[in-house]
Design an enzyme around this catalytic site. Structure first.
Site, mmCIF file in Angstrom:
data_model
loop_
_atom_site.group_PDB
_atom_site.id
_atom_site.type_symbol
_atom_site.label_atom_id
_atom_site.label_comp_id
_atom_site.label_asym_id
_atom_site.label_seq_id
_atom_site.Cartn_x
_atom_site.Cartn_y
_atom_site.Cartn_z
ATOM 1 N N GLU A 1 0.927 -1.130 0.153
ATOM 2 C CA GLU A 1 -0.019 0.094 0.049
ATOM 3 C C GLU A 1 0.960 1.196 0.029
ATOM 4 O OE1 GLU A 1 -2.417 -3.125 2.552
ATOM 5 O OE2 GLU A 1 -0.126 -2.581 2.304
ATOM 6 N N HIS B 1 -25.153 7.977 22.577
ATOM 7 C CA HIS B 1 -26.403 7.906 21.851
ATOM 8 C C HIS B 1 -26.207 6.764 20.730
ATOM 9 C CE1 HIS B 1 -28.198 11.523 23.304
ATOM 10 N NE2 HIS B 1 -26.789 11.869 23.695
#
Length: 549
Positions: free
Chosen positions: A214, A386
């Site tokens: 990569e 949340h």
């Protein structure tokens, strides 16, 4: 390094019996039975960090047995072996000496008869001189303009460590902009290129081996695009730098010798941010702040090496993790920083822990029959509340949590930080005690702690608590504090590797997929691979080739 099977130790067998005896104890009971529990189950480090581990399902006997376990597992000798430069990375026959990178005492550390601190300090000096030139505008781009943008190109430890630290220390940034490229997906490189002015950008090619697919692919694309614009091969020396062990390959791929910052094979990638791999950090926060970062890590190193086990922070974190992972079978740990600047810290710990101890073969070469590395995950601040906190509070899994925050905010704005901290303290309390302390501001009696006569709706709203957590409360998250924090988790992972009886410093599990992908790439590029795959993989390749004609 000795190979000791943990489940065969006397301590492990005693812990199994102890677990049977206390597994149903509630944290409510533990706190009621010990009014000094917070004092008895917390540590303060350097007047900078408070570690509260009182909200864990442990007793004094639990701690005693866990401490006996690390004694039986020969942890003292293992620590000494690492700090003295012995080849504890057995499968690669290397020392493991990231601690040398932040050795602020400059005490000699020998590898194969040579004091490695000489080279470590030479590279630090080179990082200091280069960063000063860039920051002060002395180092120019090929057209004579000042450098304003730094791009770090790497992956794994060559990417995630620097990226996490750069973000965590954002309040200490100078005028330089820093970007990171890691993914082979061209979208990431494409988006960074859109923000680059080649005349004012330097590129740090960070690869220990300088052969990582990569990183080298991204480097070659960057270099080709750079040369298309400037048209002068000599301009490379003003803009491209390498951080690597493999100097010859870096030179072969076009990096000038003077632009190479040396790394050593005794530094693991996921432990390398303290080395020249942290050059992007030095450039953006300055060398003085980087030294404070090293000092924090060094102070934790000395604590880990010298402090008695019963007062040793990394060892306690490690033992608590083993307790849940192997006796409660918790499987996961959540890292929950209430600090926006630490948003990449859960991912950093994830790599450090799971790449180190995600092993199923012990030091004898046998399959393990105990749990090794846990699954690490997490999210920053109230965002998680949340999202997944619902499962932690009322789900069927036991999920130990580490809560991390600071008393002082870098960005005080009205009451925001107090609200943040109120959530921070509330969550550790609610997870531990559920509704026990929250019923019209009075204690519930033990007899109706679980009220069997609750009406239908109350059953859904009920919080049983007894969910464990550690709390790490810093005075302020600065370079020194961050050094402490990272070093603390590094030594936690090391300790757990000793207990799990695995080799923590190799990562052979990433190799197979790489090797297979090389062969598949030949099929995708040239249809030049004689290997046949099972029907699924072959079908996917055929489908791609058909639609890519």
């Amino acid at each position: 390094m000795k190979s000791i099977v943990p489940i065969h130790t006397r301590s492990w067998k005693k812990l199994e019996q102890h677990f049977h005896d206390i597994k149903h104890l509630h944290l409510v009971n533990l706190f009621e039975n010990d009014t000094n529990r917070f004092k008895n189950f917390s540590f303060i480090f350097k007047k900078n960090l408070l570690l509260d581990f009182s909200k864990n399902r442990i007793t004094h006997q639990t701690i005693k047995l866990l401490l006996n376990l690390v004694q039986e597992m020969n942890l003292s000798n293992e620590i000494q072996s690492m700090f003295s430069g012995k080849h504890i990375n057995i499968t690669e026959n290397r020392p493991v000496l990231h601690v040398a990178l932040r050795n602020r005492s400059n005490t000699p550390i020998f590898v194969n008869g040579l004091d490695i601190m000489i080279e470590v300090n030479l590279i630090l000096k080179k990082m200091k001189e280069f960063s000063n030139k860039v920051i002060q505008g002395i180092w120019k781009g090929y057209s004579g303009k000042n450098i304003t943008h730094v791009v770090n190109v790497g992956i794994g430890g060559s990417h995630l460590g620097p990226k996490m630290v750069v973000e965590a220390l954002k309040p200490y940034h100078n005028h330089l902009k820093v970007s990171f490229v890691s993914n082979i997906d061209s979208t990431e490189l494409f988006n960074v290129l859109k923000t680059c002015d080649y005349e004012t950008t330097i590129f740090l090619i960070s690869s220990k081996t300088f052969s990582t697919e990569e990183t080298i692919t991204n480097f070659k694309t960057l270099k080709n695009n750079f040369l298309k614009q400037c048209g002068d091969q000599n301009s490379i020396q003003q803009h491209f730098f390498a951080i690597t062990v493999n100097e010859s390959e870096a030179i072969n791929l076009g990096i000038p010798k003077d632009n190479i910052f040396k790394l050593w094979d005794w530094v693991g990638g996921r432990y390398s941010v303290w080395s020249a791999m942290g050059l992007s950090v030095v450039l953006v926060i300055g060398f003085k702040n980087f030294c404070k970062f090293l000092q924090g890590a060094y102070d934790m190193d000395i604590h880990f090496k010298n402090e008695p086990f019963e007062k040793n922070l990394p060892i306690f974190l490690a033992l608590i993790g083993v307790w849940y992972n192997n006796f409660f079978n918790s499987e996961t740990e959540a890292i929950l920083p209430y600090d926006q600047y630490l948003k990449y810290f859960p991912s950093y710990v994830q790599q450090s822990n799971m790449e180190s101890n995600g092993k199923n073969i012990d030091r004898n070469g046998n399959l393990v029959s105990w749990n090794t590395g846990p699954i690490i995950w997490g999210e920053v601040g109230t965002n998680g509340q949340h999202s997944f906190y619902q499962l932690i509070h009322q789900g069927t899994r036991l999920i130990p949590c580490d809560f991390i925050t600071s008393i002082i905010s870098h960005n005080p704005l009205e009451q925001h930080h107090k609200i943040l901290l109120s959530n921070f303290f509330a969550q550790t309390h609610a997870l531990a005690f559920g509704e026990y302390f929250y019923n019209k501001n009075r204690f519930l009696s033990k007899s109706n702690f679980i009220n069997k006569d609750m009406d239908f709706l109350k059953k859904f709203k009920f919080f049983k608590g007894n969910q464990p957590s550690n709390t790490l409360l810093f005075k302020k998250m600065n370079p020194y504090s961050l050094g402490i924090l990272i070093s603390l988790y590094e030594h936690k992972v090391f300790t757990q590797g000793v207990i799990f009886n695995v080799f923590s410093f190799d990562q052979w599990g990433v190799e197979l997929g790489k090797n297979i992908s090389n062969n598949i790439l030949k099929k995708l590029l040239y249809n030049d691979c004689n290997l046949c795959y099972e029907s699924s993989t072959q079908g996917l390749i055929d489908f791609y080739n058909f639609h890519n004609q």
